[in-house]
Design a protein around this motif. Structure first.
Motif, mmCIF file in Angstrom:
data_model
loop_
_atom_site.group_PDB
_atom_site.id
_atom_site.type_symbol
_atom_site.label_atom_id
_atom_site.label_comp_id
_atom_site.label_asym_id
_atom_site.label_seq_id
_atom_site.Cartn_x
_atom_site.Cartn_y
_atom_site.Cartn_z
ATOM 1 N N LEU A 1 0.598 -1.243 -0.098
ATOM 2 C CA LEU A 1 0.016 0.212 0.159
ATOM 3 C C LEU A 1 0.950 1.107 0.096
ATOM 4 O O LEU A 1 1.825 1.461 0.954
ATOM 5 C CB LEU A 1 -0.911 0.062 1.327
ATOM 6 N N VAL B 1 -1.180 -0.999 -4.494
ATOM 7 C CA VAL B 1 -2.430 -0.062 -4.451
ATOM 8 C C VAL B 1 -2.058 1.264 -3.915
ATOM 9 O O VAL B 1 -1.316 1.423 -2.941
ATOM 10 C CB VAL B 1 -3.616 -0.634 -3.573
ATOM 11 N N THR C 1 -12.692 4.806 -7.390
ATOM 12 C CA THR C 1 -11.341 4.334 -8.026
ATOM 13 C C THR C 1 -10.926 5.216 -9.116
ATOM 14 O O THR C 1 -11.784 5.414 -10.176
ATOM 15 C CB THR C 1 -11.677 2.812 -8.669
ATOM 16 N N GLY D 1 -7.862 -1.405 0.973
ATOM 17 C CA GLY D 1 -6.836 -1.533 -0.142
ATOM 18 C C GLY D 1 -5.602 -2.613 -0.158
ATOM 19 O O GLY D 1 -5.012 -3.382 -0.964
#
Length: 353
Positions: free
Chosen positions: A100, A164, A282, A153
């Motif tokens: 992440l 992500v 998104t 995520g």
């Protein structure tokens, strides 16, 4: 479950720890520095590791190493720092490693300012590093959604073996709002049998890299990545829509800017104007299909951003010439106001309701 009043940056850290992240590698930069401060304080309490690297470049390569070992790991920065991480992000995407990455955007280009901005849209959605790779890019509009998307995520990253990115701005990092740390819906995630955890003499060593010297092998790898990205596009689109089927004007906005847009829409509706909203959650994969639901007699789409016009390209692709696309933006750390948006909508109306 009780709600807790938290600053956005600290809420990110709390959500990451709740999601099982025990490793953070980063470097301080305003306006996200409270996040590494939080992780430095809290990760040791859960037997985690916080390390302030000597640079952003070092930090992202530490993320590569930890992700390769199969653990949940994250890094964070703000715009210039994310630019320094781009080579490592490309490597991570090429090696298909889950992690992440948080970008709390500030004004640019260059060092710019420490004020909020949305000027990294191109970098995040088009890939700031080399090669045909994609990040899943999530754009929360409030601190509660920020918390929820951090937790989800990590699952998305593990499910697809892909980095992500959480794309926020200085406002969402600095604002304080009540948040609830709800138990998330857990996905059925694949085993990390690819991780470099040691063989124990029971299997062949796992090798993780993004280097393919034979062109046939690299092409095969790229085709494999594109198949994965297609699956992400089919399954992971998130969007909020309001009144698009009946609206004379539809506004496209994301992140904290969308909150300002909602205030403008509320005022416009009181004056008799029909205005809708499409808020991509998104940014990649982008919700192109949502624009197919717009009133066919719509006078136009207004894209509102804190930049000089970056998401407008995706809006034009989605609209495909069916109606005019307009833009209103502020940059350099300036924030669009409801009055500016109202004035622009009335211009599109041309004086007629």
């Amino acid at each position: 479950m009780a709600k807790v009043l938290m600053k956005g940056n600290e809420a990110i850290g709390a959500a990451a720890i709740k999601a099982g992240c025990k490793y953070f590698f980063g470097y301080p930069i305003t306006p996200q520095s409270e996040l590494p401060e939080y992780m430095a304080r809290e990760l040791p309490k859960v037997d985690g590791v916080f390390l302030q690297a000597e640079s952003e470049i070092a930090a992202i390569n530490m993320v590569y190493g930890a992700a390769g070992a199969g653990v949940r790991v994250m890094t964070s920065s703000s715009s210039p720092g994310i630019s320094l991480k781009q080579e490592g992000i490309s490597y991570i995407a090429g090696a298909e490693l889950p992690c992440l990455i948080v970008n709390i955007m500030r004004g640019g280009p260059g060092l710019g300012s420490i004020q909020p901005s949305q000027t990294d849209y191109f970098q995040a959605t088009r890939g700031g590093g080399n090669g045909d790779y994609r990040l899943v890019v999530l754009a929360p509009s409030n601190v509660q959604e920020l918390v929820d998307l951090i937790i989800e995520g990590f699952d998305i990253a593990d499910q697809y073996r892909n980095p992500v990115m959480i794309l926020g701005d200085g406002m969402i990092g600095q604002m304080m709002e009540p948040v609830e740390f709800k138990e998330p819906k857990r996905r059925e995630l694949p085993e990390k049998d690819w991780a470099t955890t040691g063989t124990g003499g029971k299997r062949k060593p796992n090798i993780i890299n993004s280097l393919y010297l034979a062109p046939e092998e690299l092409e095969e790898h790229n085709i494999k990545l594109q198949v994965k990205y297609k699956k992400i596009m089919e399954n992971e689109v998130k969007v909020e829509s309001y009144n698009t089927e009946d609206a004379d004007v539809v506004i496209a906005a994301y992140g904290t800017t969308s909150r300002i847009v909602k205030t403008a829409i509320s005022q416009l509706e009181k004056e008799g104007y029909k205005v809708g909203l499409i808020r991509p959650i998104t940014l990649w994969p982008y919700p192109y299909d949502e624009f197919d639901k717009i009133n066919p007699n719509c006078k136009g789409i207004l894209t509102v951003e804190m930049n000089t016009g970056q998401m407008i390209d995706d809006v034009k692709i989605a609209v495909n010439g069916r109606c005019p696309v307009y833009f209103h933006g502020r940059t350099g750390g300036m924030v669009p106001t409801p009055d500016e948006i109202i004035e622009k909508v009335k211009e599109i109306y041309g004086g007629e309701k």
